[in-house]
Design a protein around this motif. Structure first.
Motif, PDB file in Angstrom:
ATOM      1  N   TYR A 185       0.829  -1.212   0.000  1.00  8.28           N
ATOM      2  CA  TYR A 185       0.000   0.000   0.000  1.00  8.28           C
ATOM      3  C   TYR A 185       0.868   1.269   0.000  1.00  8.28           C
ATOM      4  O   TYR A 185       0.566   2.246   0.662  1.00  8.28           O
ATOM      5  N   GLY A 186       1.966   1.212  -0.729  1.00  8.18           N
ATOM      6  CA  GLY A 186       2.860   2.366  -0.809  1.00  8.18           C
ATOM      7  C   GLY A 186       2.311   3.460  -1.705  1.00  8.18           C
ATOM      8  O   GLY A 186       1.358   3.260  -2.467  1.00  8.18           O
ATOM      9  N   HIS A 187       2.913   4.629  -1.594  1.00  9.20           N
ATOM     10  CA  HIS A 187       2.496   5.775  -2.407  1.00  9.20           C
ATOM     11  C   HIS A 187       3.422   5.873  -3.611  1.00  9.20           C
ATOM     12  O   HIS A 187       4.533   6.401  -3.521  1.00  9.20           O
ATOM     13  N   TRP A 188       2.973   5.359  -4.769  1.00  8.10           N
ATOM     14  CA  TRP A 188       3.794   5.375  -5.963  1.00  8.10           C
ATOM     15  C   TRP A 188       3.889   6.780  -6.539  1.00  8.10           C
ATOM     16  O   TRP A 188       2.893   7.494  -6.612  1.00  8.10           O
ATOM     17  N   ARG A 189       5.100   7.141  -6.988  1.00  5.65           N
ATOM     18  CA  ARG A 189       5.307   8.458  -7.595  1.00  5.65           C
ATOM     19  C   ARG A 189       5.971   8.371  -8.966  1.00  5.65           C
ATOM     20  O   ARG A 189       5.915   9.327  -9.732  1.00  5.65           O
ATOM     21  N   GLY A 190       6.622   7.253  -9.294  1.00  3.60           N
ATOM     22  CA  GLY A 190       7.292   7.144 -10.579  1.00  3.60           C
ATOM     23  C   GLY A 190       7.321   5.721 -11.082  1.00  3.60           C
ATOM     24  O   GLY A 190       7.369   4.769 -10.300  1.00  3.60           O
ATOM     25  N   ILE A 191       7.295   5.563 -12.408  1.00  2.00           N
ATOM     26  CA  ILE A 191       7.420   4.251 -13.027  1.00  2.00           C
ATOM     27  C   ILE A 191       8.139   4.411 -14.350  1.00  2.00           C
ATOM     28  O   ILE A 191       7.958   5.416 -15.053  1.00  2.00           O
ATOM     29  N   ALA A 192       8.969   3.434 -14.699  1.00  3.60           N
ATOM     30  CA  ALA A 192       9.684   3.448 -15.976  1.00  3.60           C
ATOM     31  C   ALA A 192       9.870   2.025 -16.458  1.00  3.60           C
ATOM     32  O   ALA A 192      10.242   1.140 -15.677  1.00  3.60           O
ATOM     33  N   PHE A 193       9.604   1.802 -17.734  1.00  2.64           N
ATOM     34  CA  PHE A 193       9.891   0.504 -18.324  1.00  2.64           C
ATOM     35  C   PHE A 193      11.392   0.417 -18.573  1.00  2.64           C
ATOM     36  O   PHE A 193      11.956   1.214 -19.333  1.00  2.64           O
ATOM     37  N   ARG A 194      12.027  -0.554 -17.936  1.00  4.31           N
ATOM     38  CA  ARG A 194      13.462  -0.785 -18.151  1.00  4.31           C
ATOM     39  C   ARG A 194      13.676  -1.541 -19.450  1.00  4.31           C
ATOM     40  O   ARG A 194      14.631  -1.277 -20.185  1.00  4.31           O
ATOM     41  N   THR A 195      12.805  -2.494 -19.719  1.00  2.67           N
ATOM     42  CA  THR A 195      12.750  -3.237 -20.973  1.00  2.67           C
ATOM     43  C   THR A 195      11.274  -3.390 -21.322  1.00  2.67           C
ATOM     44  O   THR A 195      10.404  -3.081 -20.500  1.00  2.67           O
ATOM     45  N   PRO A 196      10.943  -3.875 -22.503  1.00  4.26           N
ATOM     46  CA  PRO A 196       9.528  -4.088 -22.824  1.00  4.26           C
ATOM     47  C   PRO A 196       8.820  -5.074 -21.900  1.00  4.26           C
ATOM     48  O   PRO A 196       7.592  -5.101 -21.858  1.00  4.26           O
ATOM     49  N   ASN A 197       9.591  -5.867 -21.151  1.00  5.86           N
ATOM     50  CA  ASN A 197       8.990  -6.882 -20.281  1.00  5.86           C
ATOM     51  C   ASN A 197       9.234  -6.649 -18.801  1.00  5.86           C
ATOM     52  O   ASN A 197       8.907  -7.506 -17.982  1.00  5.86           O
ATOM     53  N   GLU A 198       9.815  -5.510 -18.439  1.00  2.85           N
ATOM     54  CA  GLU A 198      10.083  -5.226 -17.031  1.00  2.85           C
ATOM     55  C   GLU A 198       9.979  -3.734 -16.752  1.00  2.85           C
ATOM     56  O   GLU A 198      10.496  -2.912 -17.516  1.00  2.85           O
ATOM     57  N   ALA A 199       9.297  -3.402 -15.671  1.00  2.00           N
ATOM     58  CA  ALA A 199       9.162  -2.017 -15.245  1.00  2.00           C
ATOM     59  C   ALA A 199       9.675  -1.870 -13.818  1.00  2.00           C
ATOM     60  O   ALA A 199       9.646  -2.820 -13.030  1.00  2.00           O
ATOM     61  N   VAL A 200      10.153  -0.679 -13.487  1.00  2.69           N
ATOM     62  CA  VAL A 200      10.635  -0.385 -12.139  1.00  2.69           C
ATOM     63  C   VAL A 200       9.842   0.805 -11.608  1.00  2.69           C
ATOM     64  O   VAL A 200       9.679   1.812 -12.300  1.00  2.69           O
ATOM     65  N   LEU A 201       9.328   0.654 -10.393  1.00  2.00           N
ATOM     66  CA  LEU A 201       8.553   1.717  -9.758  1.00  2.00           C
ATOM     67  C   LEU A 201       9.290   2.263  -8.552  1.00  2.00           C
ATOM     68  O   LEU A 201      10.041   1.552  -7.885  1.00  2.00           O
ATOM     69  N   CYS A 202       9.050   3.542  -8.259  1.00  2.00           N
ATOM     70  CA  CYS A 202       9.581   4.141  -7.035  1.00  2.00           C
ATOM     71  C   CYS A 202       8.471   4.927  -6.360  1.00  2.00           C
ATOM     72  O   CYS A 202       7.476   5.295  -6.978  1.00  2.00           O
TER      73      CYS A 202
END
Length: 234
Positions: free
Chosen positions: A130-147
């Motif tokens: 239940y975190g407060h997401w502020r950013g997301i980026a696709f590192r590859t077409p099959n993987e994303a990283v959120l902060c």
């Protein structure tokens, strides 16, 4: 008195030289106001082609909002998101999309939505933390990283994979500053901007290390290579 006037003249010349030397090029940008189908705040925008783009926003504890344009931004439509007793009552802050139609949006309270068909169908998922997401980026077409952030002094990073149906893990990596924006230059080099710091990875997000940038509230960065970029801050 003669000496005073002479020094004054020299001072004025120095001032004029300073301002002439600092003169910046003025850019004229044509702006066109476009009516929006929503009255809620919009947080982020992303185009995947010259015609297709998305914007997300809403209002905290009240509304999730996702918009899509198919004509280069001339007009926008509200995307109907999945409904439920605990869905849709939060603001969306993070958005990234790929040219193949993959879209992921996230926001407060760990609320996320994803699509594999340019938002024609949307799937709801709840982050178990239940975190407060502020950013997301696709590192590859099959993987994303959120902060995101728990508070001003605590941030977290997590990765999700298409092969795991974009499901979230319970394990989360915590850091000592609230995080607000993430971007990947390529599959291994990425940057996170946040409160008082900019952090970098050169191994695809397995480890993150502080850069020399500090002591400001960094809200976003844009990178032209793994070593050349621009940051904006408060």
């Amino acid at each position: 008195m003669d000496c005073f006037i002479k020094n004054k003249d020299i001072f004025l010349i120095v001032i004029l030289f300073f301002f002439c030397g600092c003169k910046k090029e003025k850019l004229n940008v044509l702006q066109t106001e476009i009516s929006s189908p929503t009255s809620y705040q919009l947080s982020q925008i992303k185009f995947i082609t010259p015609l297709i783009g998305f914007a997300c926003g809403g209002q905290q504890f009240e509304k999730c909002e996702l918009l899509r344009t198919m004509d280069g931004g001339e007009s926008w439509q509200v995307i109907v998101l999945p409904q439920g007793p605990d869905i849709g009552h939060t603001q969306l802050y993070a958005l990234d999309a790929l040219p193949n139609g993959t879209l992921h949006v996230a926001g407060d309270g760990g609320v996320t939505f994803y699509s594999n068909d340019t938002a024609r169908t949307m799937v709801y998922q709840q982050d178990p933390y239940y975190g407060h997401w502020r950013g997301i980026a696709f590192r590859t077409p099959n993987e994303a990283v959120l902060c995101g952030r728990e508070n001003l002094g605590k941030g977290f990073v997590i990765d999700i994979k298409r092969t795991e149906n974009w499901n979230y893990k319970f394990a989360t990596n915590f850091y000592s500053f609230g995080m607000y924006h993430i971007i990947f230059v390529d599959s291994v080099n990425g940057f996170i901007a946040g409160l008082g710091a900019i952090s970098k990875t050169n191994d695809g997000g397995k480890t993150w290390n502080f850069t020399t940038a500090k002591n400001d509230f960094f809200t976003a960065t844009q990178w032209f290579s793994a070593t050349d970029g621009v940051a904006v801050a408060w």
